[in-house]
Scaffold this motif. Structure first.
Motif, short mmCIF file in Angstrom:
data_model
loop_
_atom_site.label_atom_id
_atom_site.label_comp_id
_atom_site.label_asym_id
_atom_site.label_seq_id
_atom_site.Cartn_x
_atom_site.Cartn_y
_atom_site.Cartn_z
N SER A 181 0.84 -1.19 0.00
CA SER A 181 0.00 0.00 0.00
C SER A 181 0.88 1.24 0.00
O SER A 181 2.01 1.21 0.50
N ILE A 182 0.36 2.33 -0.58
CA ILE A 182 1.05 3.61 -0.51
C ILE A 182 0.87 4.17 0.89
O ILE A 182 -0.25 4.25 1.40
N ALA A 183 1.96 4.54 1.53
CA ALA A 183 1.88 5.07 2.89
C ALA A 183 1.16 6.41 2.89
O ALA A 183 1.27 7.20 1.94
N ASP A 184 0.42 6.69 3.96
CA ASP A 184 -0.28 7.96 4.08
C ASP A 184 0.62 9.05 4.67
O ASP A 184 0.15 10.10 5.07
N PHE A 185 1.92 8.78 4.71
CA PHE A 185 2.89 9.76 5.20
C PHE A 185 4.17 9.61 4.39
O PHE A 185 4.36 8.64 3.66
N TYR A 186 5.04 10.59 4.50
CA TYR A 186 6.39 10.44 3.98
C TYR A 186 7.37 11.00 5.01
O TYR A 186 7.03 11.89 5.81
N LYS A 187 8.55 10.47 5.01
CA LYS A 187 9.55 10.82 6.00
C LYS A 187 10.52 11.84 5.42
O LYS A 187 10.97 11.71 4.28
N HIS A 188 10.84 12.86 6.19
CA HIS A 188 11.84 13.84 5.76
C HIS A 188 12.57 14.35 6.99
O HIS A 188 12.17 14.08 8.13
N SER A 189 13.66 15.06 6.75
CA SER A 189 14.50 15.53 7.85
C SER A 189 14.53 17.05 7.88
O SER A 189 14.48 17.71 6.84
N ASP A 190 14.62 17.59 9.09
CA ASP A 190 14.76 19.02 9.29
C ASP A 190 15.70 19.25 10.47
O ASP A 190 15.38 18.88 11.60
N TYR A 196 7.57 13.43 9.97
CA TYR A 196 6.62 12.71 9.13
C TYR A 196 5.49 13.66 8.75
O TYR A 196 4.93 14.36 9.60
N SER A 197 5.18 13.70 7.45
CA SER A 197 4.13 14.58 6.95
C SER A 197 3.14 13.78 6.12
O SER A 197 3.45 12.70 5.62
N ARG A 198 1.93 14.32 5.99
CA ARG A 198 0.90 13.66 5.20
C ARG A 198 1.32 13.56 3.74
O ARG A 198 1.87 14.49 3.17
N GLN A 199 1.02 12.40 3.13
CA GLN A 199 1.31 12.22 1.72
C GLN A 199 0.23 12.88 0.87
O GLN A 199 -0.96 12.72 1.13
N HIS A 200 0.65 13.66 -0.13
CA HIS A 200 -0.27 14.29 -1.07
C HIS A 200 0.02 13.78 -2.48
O HIS A 200 1.17 13.49 -2.83
N LEU A 201 -1.04 13.67 -3.28
CA LEU A 201 -0.92 13.36 -4.69
C LEU A 201 -1.69 14.42 -5.46
O LEU A 201 -2.73 14.90 -4.99
N SER A 202 -1.20 14.79 -6.63
CA SER A 202 -1.85 15.88 -7.36
C SER A 202 -1.78 15.66 -8.86
O SER A 202 -0.96 14.88 -9.36
N GLY A 203 -2.64 16.37 -9.57
CA GLY A 203 -2.67 16.34 -11.03
C GLY A 203 -3.41 17.55 -11.54
O GLY A 203 -4.06 18.27 -10.78
N GLN A 204 -3.30 17.79 -12.85
CA GLN A 204 -3.92 18.95 -13.46
C GLN A 204 -4.95 18.51 -14.51
O GLN A 204 -4.73 17.53 -15.22
#
Length: 395
Positions: A181-190, A196-204
């Motif tokens: 499954s596609i995770a509903d979050f993605y991991k990043h560093s600061d 951990y932030s919410r995963q977004h998908l987009s299109g036009q």
């Protein structure tokens, strides 16, 4: 009048978009296809007790159907996610924009085709410092920003399941399976901290005023997309917003002429450009932003885009691959017939030999809005014109 809109999906739970119709298939797609999005919105409309004969339903899905776009993953709600063209390559050992760089091969392929010579093998060796390793195709998604390019792949969760013996109520012997499954979050560093932030998908997509008015009420509530919805998978929240003019698809006569000049300059470094070798005209490229279904007059699958069969447009070269396209007709409870399509990311190079760039612009505008090939209302056949990646030496 059609206006360019951006649709964004925020994942509220993990998402499963099965690659295969078989329930036993564990793999998931890493994006939401336009056809899946269309089916989920139609099902949401009908679950609210409304009727398929309503004017709003017919406007969105039947008489004046919206060409729903693929929703591609990005690192945030502001990313304009794009598919990477199939012409890109990167170092085998250090791939990526922030490593040894990404290079585009469309000009080299065109030079080989125009000159009738074998492709230059030097482009397949990494020019990175003390490297020289082989270059490999570089695919996936990116943020669409040439100033700060960044590739992105969503996190994929592996879900493990066991079968239950009905007689004992315990774990059944030799019944173990997994799903992705596609995770509903993605991991990043600061500043060295993992976040951990919410995963977004987009299109036009292009919408007229009537379609926007009918679609907006459907987006007020969350909807469920994909497989295993009864287990809590696939809950998303959709939003719709007009696109900034700077993000509009490249289709104006001025933009195409500018792209032609930059591409010709890059081409000239690979072969001696003479009028008799390349001919007069304007180069322009077409990139498939989604899978496309092309057929000939006998309904046989083909790789060529029939809409570009025009007396003033000459094909130069193409970099394509095929894809088996499967689907499910929920209303009938039946599988759709499989189609052999052309994979998203495939690239076509054409030359316009007419007398007016304005005519080329007027020819391309409806194709940008409506798409090409068959099954356009399901998100297939979305294109972009003159991708700037093709004119860069190194990205």
């Amino acid at each position: 009048m059609n206006t360019y809109y951006r649709m964004t999906a925020k994942l509220l739970s993990p998402l499963i978009i099965q690659q295969d119709r078989r329930n036993s298939s564990p793999q998931t797609l890493n994006y939401i296809p336009g056809g899946t999005l269309r089916g989920a919105l139609a099902a949401s409309y009908l679950r609210e007790g409304k009727n398929a004969e309503d004017d709003a339903f017919r406007t969105l899905f039947l008489e004046n159907p919206v060409r729903f776009c693929n929703l591609l993953p990005g690192k945030g709600p502001q990313d304009y996610s794009r598919i990477l063209p199939a012409t890109l390559i990167s170092c085998k050992r250090e791939p990526g924009f922030d490593q040894h760089g990404v290079f585009d091969t469309l000009a080299a392929t065109a030079a080989s085709r125009i000159g009738g010579t074998p492709p230059d093998k030097a482009i397949w060796k990494c020019p990175g410092p003390n490297c020289g390793e082989d270059m490999k195709p570089f695919s996936g998604f990116w943020n669409g920003n040439l100033d700060t390019p960044e590739a992105f792949e969503p996190d994929i969760l592996v879900n493990r399941h066991t079968g239950i013996d009905r007689s004992t109520g315990t774990v059944a012997n030799a019944m173990f399976f997994i799903t992705q499954s596609i995770a509903d979050f993605y991991k990043h560093s600061d500043q060295g901290q993992d976040l951990y932030s919410r995963q977004h998908l987009s299109g036009q997509l292009f919408l007229n005023e009537e379609q926007v008015n009918c679609l907006t009420p459907l987006l007020e509530n969350t909807i469920f997309v994909g497989a295993d919805r009864t287990r809590g998978f696939g809950e998303i929240k959709l939003t719709l917003a007009p696109v900034d003019d700077k993000r509009l698809p490249t289709g104006s006569a001025e933009a195409i002429q500018s792209w032609h000049n930059a591409f010709t300059e890059k081409l000239s470094k690979l072969m001696p450009l003479k009028p008799e070798s390349t001919g007069q005209g304007i180069f322009f490229s077409v990139t498939l932003e989604s899978h496309a279904v092309f057929v000939d007059r006998f309904l046989r699958p083909v790789l060529e885009i029939e809409e570009f069969r025009h007396p003033d447009i000459r094909p130069v070269t193409q970099i394509t691959s095929t894809q088996t396209i499967r689907g499910w007709q929920a209303a009938m409870g039946l599988a759709r017939n499989d189609d052999i399509g052309v994979s998203m990311g495939s690239v076509y190079l054409f030359k316009y030999t007419g007398d007016s760039p304005g005519k080329l612009q007027r020819f391309l505008e409806p194709l940008l809005i409506n798409g090409v090939g068959l099954r356009k209302e399901q998100g297939f056949g979305q294109i972009s014109i003159c991708d700037a990646l093709h004119t860069r030496e190194r990205i």
